[in-house]
Design a protein around this motif. Sequence first.
Motif, PDB file in Angstrom:
ATOM      1  N   ASN A  68       0.829  -1.214   0.000  1.00 36.10           N
ATOM      2  CA  ASN A  68       0.000   0.000   0.000  1.00 36.10           C
ATOM      3  C   ASN A  68       0.860   1.260   0.000  1.00 36.10           C
ATOM      4  O   ASN A  68       0.494   2.268  -0.613  1.00 36.10           O
ATOM      5  N   ILE A  71       2.174   1.806  -3.545  1.00 41.60           N
ATOM      6  CA  ILE A  71       1.110   2.370  -4.381  1.00 41.60           C
ATOM      7  C   ILE A  71       0.891   3.842  -4.054  1.00 41.60           C
ATOM      8  O   ILE A  71       0.710   4.676  -4.952  1.00 41.60           O
ATOM      9  N   LEU A  72       0.923   4.194  -2.765  1.00 41.28           N
ATOM     10  CA  LEU A  72       0.766   5.593  -2.374  1.00 41.28           C
ATOM     11  C   LEU A  72       1.923   6.450  -2.891  1.00 41.28           C
ATOM     12  O   LEU A  72       1.736   7.626  -3.206  1.00 41.28           O
ATOM     13  N   ILE A  75       0.975   7.339  -6.387  1.00 40.29           N
ATOM     14  CA  ILE A  75      -0.070   8.370  -6.401  1.00 40.29           C
ATOM     15  C   ILE A  75       0.510   9.722  -5.993  1.00 40.29           C
ATOM     16  O   ILE A  75       0.243  10.750  -6.613  1.00 40.29           O
ATOM     17  N   ILE A 102      -7.120  11.074  -7.353  1.00 40.22           N
ATOM     18  CA  ILE A 102      -6.677   9.859  -6.666  1.00 40.22           C
ATOM     19  C   ILE A 102      -7.463   8.655  -7.167  1.00 40.22           C
ATOM     20  O   ILE A 102      -6.902   7.581  -7.438  1.00 40.22           O
ATOM     21  N   SER A 103      -8.767   8.831  -7.322  1.00 37.20           N
ATOM     22  CA  SER A 103      -9.610   7.742  -7.819  1.00 37.20           C
ATOM     23  C   SER A 103      -9.210   7.332  -9.227  1.00 37.20           C
ATOM     24  O   SER A 103      -9.156   6.130  -9.551  1.00 37.20           O
ATOM     25  N   LYS A 106      -5.925   5.364  -9.085  1.00 42.79           N
ATOM     26  CA  LYS A 106      -6.166   4.004  -8.587  1.00 42.79           C
ATOM     27  C   LYS A 106      -6.771   3.123  -9.675  1.00 42.79           C
ATOM     28  O   LYS A 106      -6.438   1.939  -9.792  1.00 42.79           O
ATOM     29  N   SER A 107      -7.645   3.703 -10.496  1.00 37.72           N
ATOM     30  CA  SER A 107      -8.237   2.921 -11.586  1.00 37.72           C
ATOM     31  C   SER A 107      -7.192   2.587 -12.646  1.00 37.72           C
ATOM     32  O   SER A 107      -7.211   1.500 -13.234  1.00 37.72           O
ATOM     33  N   LEU A 109      -4.109   2.034 -12.026  1.00 36.35           N
ATOM     34  CA  LEU A 109      -3.277   0.968 -11.465  1.00 36.35           C
ATOM     35  C   LEU A 109      -3.814  -0.406 -11.836  1.00 36.35           C
ATOM     36  O   LEU A 109      -3.051  -1.374 -11.941  1.00 36.35           O
ATOM     37  N   GLN A 110      -5.121  -0.500 -12.006  1.00 37.11           N
ATOM     38  CA  GLN A 110      -5.725  -1.784 -12.355  1.00 37.11           C
ATOM     39  C   GLN A 110      -5.277  -2.251 -13.742  1.00 37.11           C
ATOM     40  O   GLN A 110      -5.381  -3.443 -14.066  1.00 37.11           O
TER      41      GLN A 110
END
Length: 289
Positions: A68, A71-72, A75, A102-103, A106-107, A109-110
């Motif tokens: 996590n 990942i942060l 971001i 941020i959203s 995160k998307s 990253l998928q």
Amino acid sequence: EENIGTNYYPLGEPDFDRIITISPNNITYIGAPGGGGKTSFITSRMFKLLKKYKDVAVLWHTYEDHPNDIILSYISNHIYISKKTLKGKNASILDDDIKRKISLLKSRLQEFDIEFEYKNKSVPEINTKFEKFCKERPGKFCILIIDNIMLLKEQDLPMTDNQKDDLIARRIKNIYNDTKDYKRSIFCLHHYTKDYWDRDNAKFGYRTTMNKLKGSTRYTDIATQVLLLERCAIHPTDIVAMYKGYEDVLNSLFLVDVVKNRDGELGVVRYFTDLTYNAFTEITTINLK
């Protein structure tokens, strides 16, 4: 981009791409002192690769930094809000525009082909996992990261340090051999010996050599590339203090010293960094006019 048709995966950074080779058939060792920024550096490199090339897949064994947090860091680099803020109690009061960004990140990253392993493993366990990882991704460039080898299960075996080093190095070479039918590369992160911190080294700017890597001869013998990292900011009372008026420059200076390179040249890649936001900028790319 799709596969560029060669075995070479440049990042778009002139000095990095000229000296350091990201390609299949490599075992790269990255050494740094404690607090030297090795995880930040590999994080910056891997997310840049994943963003640039659709055929890159990463199996990331991270035993110090939680996934996590990694990942942060990604971001944080895109919105220039610190990781500490993003994971802190004030994160909920960020404005709506930042939350949307941020959203979106995160998307995105998928879309990256990346798997994390946070539980400490032995090298044979990593080998089994990585072989399966590569087999499930025919044609992809599969990258294995081990961060760091001082936290592998083999370190707990009732052996001398030299025996452990020999065993780990041999087993990492086994991973390389057992995955020879795939496009793959291995990155191992490692620490320096305690005498790196000797104050006598200050006059050399703490620039180090391969013999300052723990178990250096065993690990570097199997490596095709060895990168030694230096971050001046971890030496505020000697290196930074020596040069009054240049504190800001030295606190952001980050060196990547390529001391072994089977497929290319040796040399130093110089960055200005702000690790609060996981930002790395090659100094030669900065227009100072």
